[in-house]
Design a protein around this motif. Structure first.
Motif, PDB file in Angstrom:
ATOM      1  N   UNK A 304     -15.483  43.719  73.788  1.00 36.25           N
ATOM      2  CA  UNK A 304     -14.520  42.874  73.086  1.00 36.25           C
ATOM      3  C   UNK A 304     -14.113  41.764  74.051  1.00 36.25           C
ATOM      4  N   UNK A 305     -14.175  40.521  73.580  1.00 39.36           N
ATOM      5  CA  UNK A 305     -13.836  39.378  74.419  1.00 39.36           C
ATOM      6  C   UNK A 305     -12.618  38.674  73.837  1.00 39.36           C
ATOM      7  N   UNK A 306     -11.594  38.543  74.657  1.00 37.82           N
ATOM      8  CA  UNK A 306     -10.338  37.922  74.227  1.00 37.82           C
ATOM      9  C   UNK A 306     -10.022  36.752  75.141  1.00 37.82           C
ATOM     10  N   UNK A 307      -9.794  35.596  74.546  1.00 35.47           N
ATOM     11  CA  UNK A 307      -9.364  34.411  75.290  1.00 35.47           C
ATOM     12  C   UNK A 307      -7.894  34.149  74.962  1.00 35.47           C
ATOM     13  N   UNK A 308      -7.195  33.584  75.922  1.00 32.88           N
ATOM     14  CA  UNK A 308      -5.778  33.309  75.655  1.00 32.88           C
ATOM     15  C   UNK A 308      -5.295  32.105  76.461  1.00 32.88           C
ATOM     16  N   UNK A 309      -4.341  31.408  75.878  1.00 37.06           N
ATOM     17  CA  UNK A 309      -3.485  30.490  76.626  1.00 37.06           C
ATOM     18  C   UNK A 309      -2.076  31.020  76.380  1.00 37.06           C
ATOM     19  N   UNK A 332       0.671  38.238  78.030  1.00 36.43           N
ATOM     20  CA  UNK A 332       0.987  39.380  77.162  1.00 36.43           C
ATOM     21  C   UNK A 332       0.368  39.232  75.782  1.00 36.43           C
ATOM     22  N   UNK A 333       0.133  38.012  75.331  1.00 40.75           N
ATOM     23  CA  UNK A 333      -0.467  37.821  74.005  1.00 40.75           C
ATOM     24  C   UNK A 333      -1.842  38.472  73.936  1.00 40.75           C
ATOM     25  N   UNK A 334      -2.601  38.436  75.053  1.00 42.96           N
ATOM     26  CA  UNK A 334      -3.932  39.046  75.082  1.00 42.96           C
ATOM     27  C   UNK A 334      -3.841  40.567  75.032  1.00 42.96           C
ATOM     28  N   UNK A 335      -2.872  41.148  75.738  1.00 45.25           N
ATOM     29  CA  UNK A 335      -2.725  42.607  75.732  1.00 45.25           C
ATOM     30  C   UNK A 335      -2.231  43.106  74.375  1.00 45.25           C
ATOM     31  N   UNK A 336      -1.428  42.305  73.693  1.00 44.57           N
ATOM     32  CA  UNK A 336      -0.995  42.680  72.349  1.00 44.57           C
ATOM     33  C   UNK A 336      -2.189  42.743  71.400  1.00 44.57           C
ATOM     34  N   UNK A 337      -3.078  41.754  71.502  1.00 46.20           N
ATOM     35  CA  UNK A 337      -4.268  41.760  70.654  1.00 46.20           C
ATOM     36  C   UNK A 337      -5.210  42.896  71.054  1.00 46.20           C
ATOM     37  N   UNK A 338      -5.360  43.140  72.362  1.00 42.51           N
ATOM     38  CA  UNK A 338      -6.226  44.233  72.827  1.00 42.51           C
ATOM     39  C   UNK A 338      -5.734  45.574  72.302  1.00 42.51           C
ATOM     40  N   UNK A 339      -4.419  45.810  72.345  1.00 36.51           N
ATOM     41  CA  UNK A 339      -3.858  47.074  71.855  1.00 36.51           C
ATOM     42  C   UNK A 339      -4.142  47.256  70.375  1.00 36.51           C
ATOM     43  N   UNK A 341      -6.665  45.934  68.574  1.00 32.35           N
ATOM     44  CA  UNK A 341      -8.091  46.181  68.341  1.00 32.35           C
ATOM     45  C   UNK A 341      -8.474  47.595  68.754  1.00 32.35           C
ATOM     46  N   UNK A 342      -8.004  48.039  69.913  1.00 27.21           N
ATOM     47  CA  UNK A 342      -8.351  49.379  70.406  1.00 27.21           C
ATOM     48  C   UNK A 342      -7.817  50.466  69.477  1.00 27.21           C
ATOM     49  N   UNK A 343      -6.585  50.322  69.041  1.00 21.70           N
ATOM     50  CA  UNK A 343      -5.994  51.346  68.168  1.00 21.70           C
ATOM     51  C   UNK A 343      -6.728  51.439  66.833  1.00 21.70           C
ATOM     52  N   UNK A 345     -10.009  50.355  66.110  1.00 17.04           N
ATOM     53  CA  UNK A 345     -11.461  50.533  66.123  1.00 17.04           C
ATOM     54  C   UNK A 345     -11.983  51.506  67.183  1.00 17.04           C
ATOM     55  N   UNK A 346     -11.229  51.739  68.244  1.00 14.11           N
ATOM     56  CA  UNK A 346     -11.766  52.523  69.361  1.00 14.11           C
ATOM     57  C   UNK A 346     -10.732  53.533  69.854  1.00 14.11           C
ATOM     58  N   UNK A 347     -10.497  54.615  69.110  1.00 10.40           N
ATOM     59  CA  UNK A 347      -9.498  55.609  69.542  1.00 10.40           C
ATOM     60  C   UNK A 347      -9.872  56.224  70.889  1.00 10.40           C
ATOM     61  N   UNK A 348      -8.877  56.436  71.705  1.00  7.72           N
ATOM     62  CA  UNK A 348      -9.106  56.927  73.065  1.00  7.72           C
ATOM     63  C   UNK A 348      -9.718  58.322  73.075  1.00  7.72           C
ATOM     64  N   UNK A 349      -9.535  59.083  71.998  1.00  8.64           N
ATOM     65  CA  UNK A 349     -10.109  60.433  71.930  1.00  8.64           C
ATOM     66  C   UNK A 349     -11.630  60.405  71.852  1.00  8.64           C
ATOM     67  N   UNK A 350     -12.196  59.293  71.370  1.00 12.83           N
ATOM     68  CA  UNK A 350     -13.643  59.188  71.205  1.00 12.83           C
ATOM     69  C   UNK A 350     -14.298  58.186  72.152  1.00 12.83           C
ATOM     70  N   UNK A 351     -13.498  57.305  72.748  1.00 15.64           N
ATOM     71  CA  UNK A 351     -14.071  56.222  73.535  1.00 15.64           C
ATOM     72  C   UNK A 351     -13.497  56.210  74.947  1.00 15.64           C
ATOM     73  N   UNK A 352     -14.374  55.938  75.922  1.00 14.91           N
ATOM     74  CA  UNK A 352     -13.908  55.541  77.247  1.00 14.91           C
ATOM     75  C   UNK A 352     -13.520  54.069  77.139  1.00 14.91           C
ATOM     76  N   UNK A 353     -12.342  53.730  77.654  1.00 13.86           N
ATOM     77  CA  UNK A 353     -11.835  52.373  77.428  1.00 13.86           C
ATOM     78  C   UNK A 353     -11.513  51.692  78.765  1.00 13.86           C
TER      79      UNK A 353
END
Length: 440
Positions: A304-309, A332-339, A341-343, A345-353
């Motif tokens: 996943x690629x996230x760009x931010x200003x 922080x805007x990038x980490x908000x989007x990352x959280x 997407x991860x929640x 599409x990629x649950x921590x129980x199934x994915x190494x993140x």
């Protein structure tokens, strides 16, 4: 030499002549590679050519008008050697100029060069298969009987039951001693595992003229030499081993759970106006090898690629390293989007993140302390990493990396690295991956 030998030889030559891996990461053209194929330049060796001796300016054979001149190569020119003909540089192939490796080979070599040995952990069980026959059960097919274990059990019992029979028979020859007296002496004084029935049978078999030949126990012990179990086995061997049904064990295979090693890598980079070309190049030199490495280590890798200003948005890989903006910065805007997407599409129980971020450490006031750090703590991940890219050294307001490092300290799931030139890239990669290795 067959085709397979040719391929192995080609690979060996390519490995010897290609650019050093660390040198490639620091200075090489990463753009020639794809996400699933790493192309490392091979150092081309110019082949020698015959030339006329420039010192010999005359004599037979010295011609003009198209005839060879001093210093000209010997032989007919190949197509494309002259100006304007087909085959100008770069128009044809050039496959031989690169050594190609897949991400798995890249990861293996990077492990060797940096002294790493990351062992990815699988999460989701996808298959159960039989391993070695190391487990035991009380029942099973005859062919899986663990005979070695059975024999050892029987031999151990044999040794525990063994006693010097001649020594006990000698006691039956003591004057006034019958089976009852000998049994009491053998069990209570000598601790011999002999039964009353055995002693009675031995006494019955003893000729009458041999009974009472020793006056007492002391005389018997002086006349009869007692032997140990080891001495008797060396002398007589082992005639039989007492096997018992309860000693039987049958081997069956260990059940091994194959876990799918899934990984999602979230790459975050600052594209604000302060991220000039040199800073962007350092981000690419750090993140690209990390992508190859993790793709080579895991069965299934997603990126996943996230760009931010001041705001954040998801981009594809090609856009990620080239995009720039003139806006401000709010990490922080990038980490908000990352959280988000991860929640989803990629649950921590199934994915190494893995969450990797990079920039020049410039951030809006209080954003790092009040928002970014809490978000990093909330997002479950194998590893969070921030890479500061400041080619000219730290700017006055470039404090994000320092704040993150001060807050998390020596945490085993957060890494901070500083890159001011290409020479720092491999050290930064080592800092990130060694943190993950220690976490594993």
């Amino acid at each position: 030499m067959g085709l397979r030998d040719d391929i192995e030889r080609y690979k060996e030559v390519g490995e010897n002549r290609r650019q050093d891996l660390s040198e490639f990461i620091q200075y090489g053209d990463l753009g020639q590679s794809r996400r699933d194929e790493v192309r490392i330049p091979i150092k081309i060796i110019d082949l020698p050519e015959f030339e006329y001796d420039r010192r010999d300016m005359g004599g037979v054979g010295q011609g003009e008008d198209g005839t060879p001149q001093p210093g000209d190569p010997v032989g007919d020119p190949e197509p494309g050697d002259e100006d304007g003909e087909d085959g100008d540089p770069g128009e044809e192939g050039g496959e031989h100029e690169y050594y190609e490796m897949d991400p798995e080979e890249f990861a293996q070599e990077l492990d060797e060069q940096l002294g790493l040995d990351l062992d990815p952990k699988g999460k989701k069980v996808v298959e159960e298969k039989e391993g070695d026959y190391t487990d035991l059960t009380r029942t099973g097919p005859t062919g899986t009987l663990d005979f070695e274990r059975l024999f050892k059990k029987g031999l151990k019992r044999k040794l525990a039951m063994d006693f010097d029979e001649e020594y006990v028979r000698a006691a039956l020859r003591i004057d006034g001693w019958g089976p009852a007296r000998v049994f009491e002496w053998a069990r209570s004084q000598e601790n011999l595992p002999v039964s009353r029935a055995w002693i009675e049978n031995a006494y019955e078999e003893l000729p009458r003229d041999e009974r009472g030949i020793y006056a007492d126990l002391e005389e018997m012990e002086e006349e009869v030499e007692r032997s140990s179990t080891a001495q008797r086995i060396r002398r007589d061997g082992v005639d039989e081993v007492p096997f018992r049904r309860e000693d039987e064990r049958y081997r069956y295979p260990e059940i091994i759970e194959e876990r799918e090693k899934n990984v999602v890598v979230v790459n975050i980079r600052d594209v604000s106006g302060s991220m000039r070309q040199k800073k962007r190049e350092l981000v690419e030199r750090t993140f690209t090898p990390l992508d190859w490495y993790l793709q080579g280590k895991y069965d299934n890798a997603e990126f996943v690629y996230i760009a931010h200003d001041a705001d954040a948005w998801e981009v594809d890989r090609e856009e990620f390293f080239g995009i720039r903006s003139g806006g401000g910065t709010r990490i922080s805007s990038a980490y908000e989007l990352a959280a988000e997407i991860l929640d989803e599409e990629f649950p921590f129980s199934d994915w190494n993140r893995y969450v990797f971020a990079a920039g020049d450490s410039e951030n809006s006031s209080n954003d790092t302390e009040e928002k970014v750090i809490p978000l990093m703590e909330e997002i479950d991940a194998n590893l969070h990493a921030y890479v500061e890219t400041q080619p000219s050294g730290n700017a006055i307001n470039a404090t994000h990396a320092e704040e993150v490092q001060q807050h998390f300290g020596d945490s085993d799931d957060v890494a901070v690295a500083y890159v001011s030139s290409p020479e720092d890239v491999t050290d930064a990669i080592y800092e990130i991956l060694s943190t993950e290795e220690n976490n594993e």
